[in-house]
Write an enzyme that holds these catalytic residues in place. Structure first.
Site, PDB file in Angstrom:
ATOM      1  N   GLU A 177     -29.383   4.216 -33.446  1.00 14.62           N
ATOM      2  CA  GLU A 177     -29.269   4.175 -32.044  1.00 14.62           C
ATOM      3  C   GLU A 177     -30.721   4.031 -31.734  1.00 14.62           C
ATOM      4  O   GLU A 177     -31.609   4.204 -32.228  1.00 14.62           O
ATOM      5  CB  GLU A 177     -28.870   5.323 -31.470  1.00 14.62           C
ATOM      6  N   ASN A 230     -27.464   2.031 -23.146  1.00  9.99           N
ATOM      7  CA  ASN A 230     -27.535   2.425 -24.549  1.00  9.99           C
ATOM      8  C   ASN A 230     -26.484   1.769 -25.400  1.00  9.99           C
ATOM      9  O   ASN A 230     -25.536   2.239 -25.149  1.00  9.99           O
ATOM     10  CB  ASN A 230     -27.733   3.913 -24.514  1.00  9.99           C
ATOM     11  N   LYS A 251     -22.921   3.286 -24.660  1.00  9.74           N
ATOM     12  CA  LYS A 251     -22.772   4.436 -24.953  1.00  9.74           C
ATOM     13  C   LYS A 251     -22.214   5.160 -23.717  1.00  9.74           C
ATOM     14  O   LYS A 251     -22.645   5.153 -22.515  1.00  9.74           O
ATOM     15  CB  LYS A 251     -24.070   5.239 -25.085  1.00  9.74           C
ATOM     16  N   GLU A 284     -31.855  10.823 -21.020  1.00  7.05           N
ATOM     17  CA  GLU A 284     -30.755   9.491 -21.105  1.00  7.05           C
ATOM     18  C   GLU A 284     -30.089   9.149 -19.737  1.00  7.05           C
ATOM     19  O   GLU A 284     -29.825   7.989 -19.690  1.00  7.05           O
ATOM     20  CB  GLU A 284     -29.789   9.611 -22.166  1.00  7.05           C
ATOM     21  N   CYS A 286     -24.521   8.353 -31.044  1.00  6.93           N
ATOM     22  CA  CYS A 286     -25.139   9.604 -30.939  1.00  6.93           C
ATOM     23  C   CYS A 286     -24.110  10.713 -30.289  1.00  6.93           C
ATOM     24  O   CYS A 286     -23.386  10.925 -31.112  1.00  6.93           O
ATOM     25  CB  CYS A 286     -26.429   9.324 -30.277  1.00  6.93           C
ATOM     26  N   ASN A 309     -30.142   9.426 -32.421  1.00  8.25           N
ATOM     27  CA  ASN A 309     -31.552  10.101 -32.476  1.00  8.25           C
ATOM     28  C   ASN A 309     -31.465  11.610 -32.003  1.00  8.25           C
ATOM     29  O   ASN A 309     -31.178  11.695 -30.870  1.00  8.25           O
ATOM     30  CB  ASN A 309     -32.446   9.342 -31.460  1.00  8.25           C
TER      31      ASN A 309
END
Ligand code: ING
Length: 310
Positions: A47, A110, A127, A146, A172, A197
């Site tokens: 990611e 993302n 994401k 995020e 993720c 991550n």
């Protein structure tokens, strides 16, 4: 004769805030070359693999923030990666921060793309499960913002027909939620790719954080087994800008068995020959949705009002 696909998890070690895209892409191309020399046909990168994990900081300057995003894929720097993969006839999954403009409005996601062995983008995913917070949390060594830097993905979970199979993508935190795998399995996926991550201090609660590696394995192995999918999960790992990111990049079979795992928290390639018919075997026996999850059973599962006593 089983259908097979040789897959690789190309784990990245730390990326410093000062590392240039050029330097990072040279590392990615080196990993691609190693994977190719070991027979890989598909490589999964982490990611947000073009930069350091920037959501650990609270930034307010738009120009500083925009520097972490890609406005085109491939762009001038990432084109070298696409060219190298096409030359090697290798498909790949690449995670990055996407800055998209729709009707004159900037949107930040993302994102990951799936690129086939001819260098063509055959799938995109944004994401959906954004962990952490949208404002800085007091007393946290590293932030996890995020929700501040990205919008939830608007593409759903989709499955892409390529490389002789059906491949889904996640990013993720998605890997912790059962519906991620289930939705793609119901759409016919045989393999799911996920970059991550994962800092080992996400909550600041030691009882929780000390289980970060266990929860990583548990989520991926359960997702693979309960949905008859191969899962290729790749970390950005190591001590990165003061944060410890777990490694454990792994290739998990539909049986739930880990068939390959990274042993370092640096740049490292792990490879496995994936028997795609194994996914079919589990799908036609234990996890045959059609035979074992008839609509009536779904109704009973979702509609029964408990407690039910005879
Ligand atoms: N990172 C982490 C992940 O879901 C996290 C956030 C870390 C959640 C540890 C729970 C425990 O793996 C990202 N980027 O989603």
């Amino acid at each position: 004769m089983s259908r097979t696909l040789v897959a690789a998890a190309a784990q990245m070690g730390p990326i410093a805030r000062s590392d240039t895209r050029k330097a990072v892409i040279e590392r990615l191309i080196a990993l691609l070359g190693e994977a190719s020399s070991r027979g890989a046909e598909l490589v999964v990168f982490p990611e947000l693999t073009l930069t350091t994990f920037f959501p650990r900081w609270h930034m307010t300057d738009p120009a500083e923030i925009d520097a972490f995003y890609e406005t085109e894929m491939p762009g001038p720097e990432t084109q070298k990666l696409f060219d190298a993969a096409k030359r090697l006839k290798i498909g790949f999954y690449l995670g990055y921060a996407e800055l998209a403009v729709a009707d004159g409005v900037k949107h930040r996601y993302n994102t990951s793309v799936l690129v086939d062995r001819d260098g063509k983008i055959v799938g995109k995913y944004r994401k959906i499960h954004l962990p952490g917070w949208d404002t800085p949390q007091p007393d946290m060594a590293s932030q996890h913002l995020e929700k501040y830097y990205f919008e939830p993905g608007n593409l759903g979970f989709n499955v892409f027909e390529t490389m002789g199979t059906r491949i889904g993508m996640a990013i993720c935190n998605d890997r912790r939620w059962p519906e991620t795998y289930r939705v793609m399995a119901l759409k016919g996926s045989e393999m799911i790719l996920v970059g991550y991550n994962t800092p080992d201090d996400h909550t600041g609660n030691f009882d929780f954080d000390s289980l970060t590696q266990f929860h990583n394995q548990l989520s991926i192995q359960a997702g693979a087994y309960q949905n008859s999918n191969w899962v290729i999960a790749t970390a950005k790992a190591g001590h990165e800008e003061g944060s410890n990111l777990i490694g454990q990049s792994m290739i998990v079979a539909p049986s739930g068995q880990i068939v390959a795992m990274a042993v370092s928290t640096a740049d490292e390639v792990v490879v496995a020959k994936c028997d795609l018919d194994m996914a079919k075997l589990y799908r036609k026996t234990i996890f045959d949705f059609a035979r074992h999850r008839e609509p009536e059973q779904y109704r009973l599962i979702v509609e029964t009002k408990g407690p039910v006593t005879d």
